[in-house]
Design an enzyme around this catalytic site. Structure first.
Site, short mmCIF file in Angstrom:
data_model
loop_
_atom_site.label_atom_id
_atom_site.label_comp_id
_atom_site.label_asym_id
_atom_site.label_seq_id
_atom_site.Cartn_x
_atom_site.Cartn_y
_atom_site.Cartn_z
N CYS A 1 0.87 -1.18 0.00
CA CYS A 1 0.00 0.00 0.00
C CYS A 1 0.90 1.22 0.00
CB CYS A 1 -0.92 0.00 1.21
SG CYS A 1 -1.95 1.49 1.34
N CYS B 1 -5.36 6.66 -2.68
CA CYS B 1 -4.70 5.37 -2.92
C CYS B 1 -3.35 5.65 -3.57
CB CYS B 1 -5.55 4.47 -3.81
SG CYS B 1 -4.79 2.85 -4.08
#
Length: 286
Positions: free
Chosen positions: A77, A217
């Site tokens: 991530c 994101c």
């Protein structure tokens, strides 16, 4: 079990950080992870991040394990990597330049600025892979959507749109995320506006594991940068304004074959609060 935790966010993408260098946190306990991540009855987050000792001395400074709110494990991530870099620096786990082990491979993190729980961090991600420049997905009503598929640590499908504000991200993102073309694991879906606004491109992301729109994101921004450079010939670096209103900068090199490599993601990271949680209450949940 009593857990010390730190709540952080990177451009609106929020995480629970747990220093688990002792190796005691049960990362396979999906029920516990879901309870922690729940916004109504837990702390609330879009990911639980576990900091562990490196498995081999000299391999990396430490290892991060990323758990989605549904308890599933993700390989990487981007926004969490920035948060863990600042967390590690401020807790003397790593220096300003860090080598971090992830399920996607070793990444490097540079803490550019740090001041009492907030800072600017640059992440050097793993190399983009599994590119498919044109994947068509059929949607209800006879619509067809073209996606640029690329793995920037986790798989993404980038969709170019004229007006990102007009997109029903939860509905269309879910349809694309679970499309047969991306089976069996599915993808994160990034909707990117093709026109500049104030020097940045607008983007919104449907995040796998969260199963809804995310505030930001990081790997999605990098995927969008790769797609814009390789499919539209836009020169790097590029800046994206994400759903939270924050900005993420994506840079990298473009080779003779027009394929991107050596990708970086730069943006904010901030500590929100820290505390202790007694997990005994989890056993009382229905």
């Amino acid at each position: 079990m009593k857990l010390k935790f730190t709540k952080m966010h990177g451009a609106g993408n929020d995480f629970i950080m747990i220093d688990d260098r002792s190796g005691n946190f049960p990362e396979h306990d999906a029920r516990l992870v879901k309870a922690i991540a729940s916004r109504g009855t837990g702390i609330g987050c879009e990911g639980v991040l576990i900091v562990r000792l490196a498995e081999t001395f000299g391999d990396c400074d430490y290892k991060m394990i990323f758990l989605n709110p549904d308890g599933s494990r993700a390989s990487m991530c981007g926004n969490a990597s920035r948060c863990v870099g600042l967390f590690a620096f401020e807790n003397c786990i790593g220096g300003r330049h860090q080598r971090v082990g992830t399920d996607a491979g070793i990444i490097t993190v540079d803490v550019l600025e740090s001041d009492s729980g907030q800072g600017t961090v640059c992440v050097h991600l793993t190399e983009p892979k599994d590119r498919i420049p044109s994947v068509w997905v059929d949607l209800p009503g006879g619509r067809r959507v073209e996606c640029f598929k690329v793995d920037t640590g986790v798989p993404h499908a980038v969709v170019f749109v004229d007006d990102v504000a007009a997109v029903d991200v939860d509905k269309e993102g879910r349809l694309i995320r679970f499309a047969d073309a991306f089976a069996p694991d599915g993808v994160n879906v990034d909707f990117v506006q093709v026109t500049l606004s104030g020097g940045a491109y607008a983007m919104r992301t449907y995040e796998r594991g969260v199963e809804g729109e995310s505030g930001a994101c990081g790997t999605g921004a990098v995927a969008a940068g790769v797609a814009m450079a390789e499919k539209r010939g836009i020169k790097l670096p590029v800046v994206f304004q994400v759903s939270s209103g924050d900005y993420l900068a994506v840079d990298g090199a473009v080779g003779e074959s027009r394929l991107c490599h050596e990708m970086t993601l730069t943006g904010p990271a901030r500590k929100v609060f820290e505390g202790y949680m007694d997990t005994a209450w989890v056993d009382e949940q229905p």
